[in-house]
Scaffold this motif. Structure first.
Motif, mmCIF file in Angstrom:
data_model
loop_
_atom_site.group_PDB
_atom_site.id
_atom_site.type_symbol
_atom_site.label_atom_id
_atom_site.label_comp_id
_atom_site.label_asym_id
_atom_site.label_seq_id
_atom_site.Cartn_x
_atom_site.Cartn_y
_atom_site.Cartn_z
ATOM 1 N N ASN A 81 40.560 29.209 28.039
ATOM 2 C CA ASN A 81 39.770 30.419 27.848
ATOM 3 C C ASN A 81 39.631 31.123 29.192
ATOM 4 O O ASN A 81 39.004 30.598 30.112
ATOM 5 C CB ASN A 81 38.389 30.051 27.300
ATOM 6 N N LYS A 82 40.186 32.294 29.298
ATOM 7 C CA LYS A 82 40.217 32.985 30.587
ATOM 8 C C LYS A 82 38.913 33.742 30.820
ATOM 9 O O LYS A 82 38.849 34.955 30.743
ATOM 10 C CB LYS A 82 41.430 33.910 30.638
ATOM 11 N N ASP A 83 37.849 33.006 31.137
ATOM 12 C CA ASP A 83 36.539 33.604 31.349
ATOM 13 C C ASP A 83 36.366 34.012 32.799
ATOM 14 O O ASP A 83 37.338 34.134 33.549
ATOM 15 C CB ASP A 83 35.424 32.651 30.906
ATOM 16 N N MET A 84 35.095 34.216 33.219
ATOM 17 C CA MET A 84 34.894 34.764 34.559
ATOM 18 C C MET A 84 35.322 33.814 35.663
ATOM 19 O O MET A 84 35.677 34.257 36.761
ATOM 20 C CB MET A 84 33.434 35.179 34.763
ATOM 21 N N TYR A 85 35.326 32.500 35.432
ATOM 22 C CA TYR A 85 35.747 31.568 36.478
ATOM 23 C C TYR A 85 37.259 31.630 36.668
ATOM 24 O O TYR A 85 37.755 31.585 37.791
ATOM 25 C CB TYR A 85 35.283 30.154 36.148
ATOM 26 N N TYR A 86 37.965 31.731 35.541
ATOM 27 C CA TYR A 86 39.416 31.936 35.644
ATOM 28 C C TYR A 86 39.689 33.232 36.399
ATOM 29 O O TYR A 86 40.499 33.276 37.331
ATOM 30 C CB TYR A 86 40.054 31.993 34.257
ATOM 31 N N TRP A 87 39.002 34.301 35.983
ATOM 32 C CA TRP A 87 39.218 35.611 36.603
ATOM 33 C C TRP A 87 38.916 35.566 38.099
ATOM 34 O O TRP A 87 39.668 36.112 38.906
ATOM 35 C CB TRP A 87 38.322 36.651 35.924
ATOM 36 N N ALA A 88 37.815 34.912 38.481
ATOM 37 C CA ALA A 88 37.435 34.848 39.898
ATOM 38 C C ALA A 88 38.505 34.136 40.717
ATOM 39 O O ALA A 88 38.891 34.597 41.802
ATOM 40 C CB ALA A 88 36.088 34.142 40.048
ATOM 41 N N GLY A 89 38.997 33.002 40.227
ATOM 42 C CA GLY A 89 40.055 32.289 40.942
ATOM 43 C C GLY A 89 41.318 33.110 41.039
ATOM 44 O O GLY A 89 41.980 33.171 42.082
ATOM 45 N N GLU A 113 29.379 34.082 44.604
ATOM 46 C CA GLU A 113 28.346 34.545 43.679
ATOM 47 C C GLU A 113 28.522 36.032 43.366
ATOM 48 O O GLU A 113 28.342 36.456 42.212
ATOM 49 C CB GLU A 113 26.943 34.321 44.262
ATOM 50 N N LYS A 114 28.867 36.809 44.385
ATOM 51 C CA LYS A 114 29.078 38.242 44.194
ATOM 52 C C LYS A 114 30.326 38.500 43.366
ATOM 53 O O LYS A 114 30.322 39.377 42.483
ATOM 54 C CB LYS A 114 29.188 38.931 45.560
ATOM 55 N N VAL A 115 31.376 37.741 43.624
ATOM 56 C CA VAL A 115 32.612 37.903 42.848
ATOM 57 C C VAL A 115 32.327 37.658 41.367
ATOM 58 O O VAL A 115 32.739 38.442 40.503
ATOM 59 C CB VAL A 115 33.709 36.939 43.345
ATOM 60 N N PHE A 130 38.883 46.074 42.122
ATOM 61 C CA PHE A 130 38.294 44.935 42.821
ATOM 62 C C PHE A 130 38.635 44.984 44.301
ATOM 63 O O PHE A 130 37.780 44.722 45.150
ATOM 64 C CB PHE A 130 38.789 43.613 42.227
ATOM 65 N N PHE A 131 39.874 45.318 44.616
ATOM 66 C CA PHE A 131 40.276 45.405 46.021
ATOM 67 C C PHE A 131 39.385 46.399 46.781
ATOM 68 O O PHE A 131 38.983 46.141 47.913
ATOM 69 C CB PHE A 131 41.737 45.831 46.142
#
Length: 206
Positions: A81-89, A113-115, A130-131
């Protein structure tokens, strides 16, 4: 440690694996903030930053096993499941490659935390959004030309304000980038430059 650029062909695989790595870590109950701080200080992160092909092609499980001292913490999963942790990494792997600096430095300027807090507004946006946000955080942390020159002259903000006859609050706002020194009145810039022994252009920001 030298940060080396690596071939763009490695980036999709690396980004995917860092995303999966981060998500797996959270799935098995590791605190995300503690995990990311462990990762950015790990040998794995340093080898990625060096452009070591072995580490650029590792799997998510390889990273986790190395970071946690070879203990096999998880088994492979399907249908991640590509949730926010996947996205952050994933997004931080992309940004590290673009920025050419360490994960540690990125985290100092843009904490994990900000990411994670940016996920809801940026995960469906173009990556350049994001950049732009990340770059703005880096810029905010960079010392201004005014501050560099003032400190080099051994002057406090209040001393400079008094000698140049410029409001202390104005100097503070310029150094905090809350006001754009490039838009300052010429007379104020002239006074500051005269006291600091530099050209007006030296005080301006790119």
């Amino acid at each position: 440690m030298a940060i080396q650029s690596y071939n763009d062909l490695y980036l999709p695989n690396l980004s995917e694996n860092l995303g999966v790595m981060f998500e797996h870590a959270v799935d098995i109950g590791i605190n995300p903030i503690i995990f990311w701080n462990t990762f950015i200080n790990s040998n794995a992160a340093k080898q990625i930053e060096k452009g070591n092909p072995k580490y650029l092609t590792c799997s998510a499980l390889d990273y986790l096993n190395e970071i946690y001292f070879g203990k096999k913490l998880i088994s492979e999963k399907e249908n991640i499941n590509k949730d926010m942790y996947y996205w952050a990494g994933w997004i931080l792997a992309q940004y590290q490659h673009k920025k050419g600096c360490s994960f540690y430095k990125i985290n100092n300027n843009l904490p994990i935390e900000k990411v994670l807090s940016l996920y809801s507004t940026l995960h469906e946006a173009d990556i350049t959004k994001f950049f732009d946000v990340a770059d703005s955080h880096f810029k905010a942390q960079e010392i201004t030309n005014l501050k560099k020159i003032r400190q080099a002259r051994g002057l406090s903000q209040s001393e400079l304000a008094k000698k140049a006859d410029v409001e202390l609050r104005s100097i503070q706002m310029y150094e905090q980038r809350r006001n754009d020194i490039n838009k300052a009145q010429v007379v104020s810039l002239y006074k500051l430059a005269k006291v600091l022994g530099c050209n007006i252009e030296d005080l301006l920001e790119n």
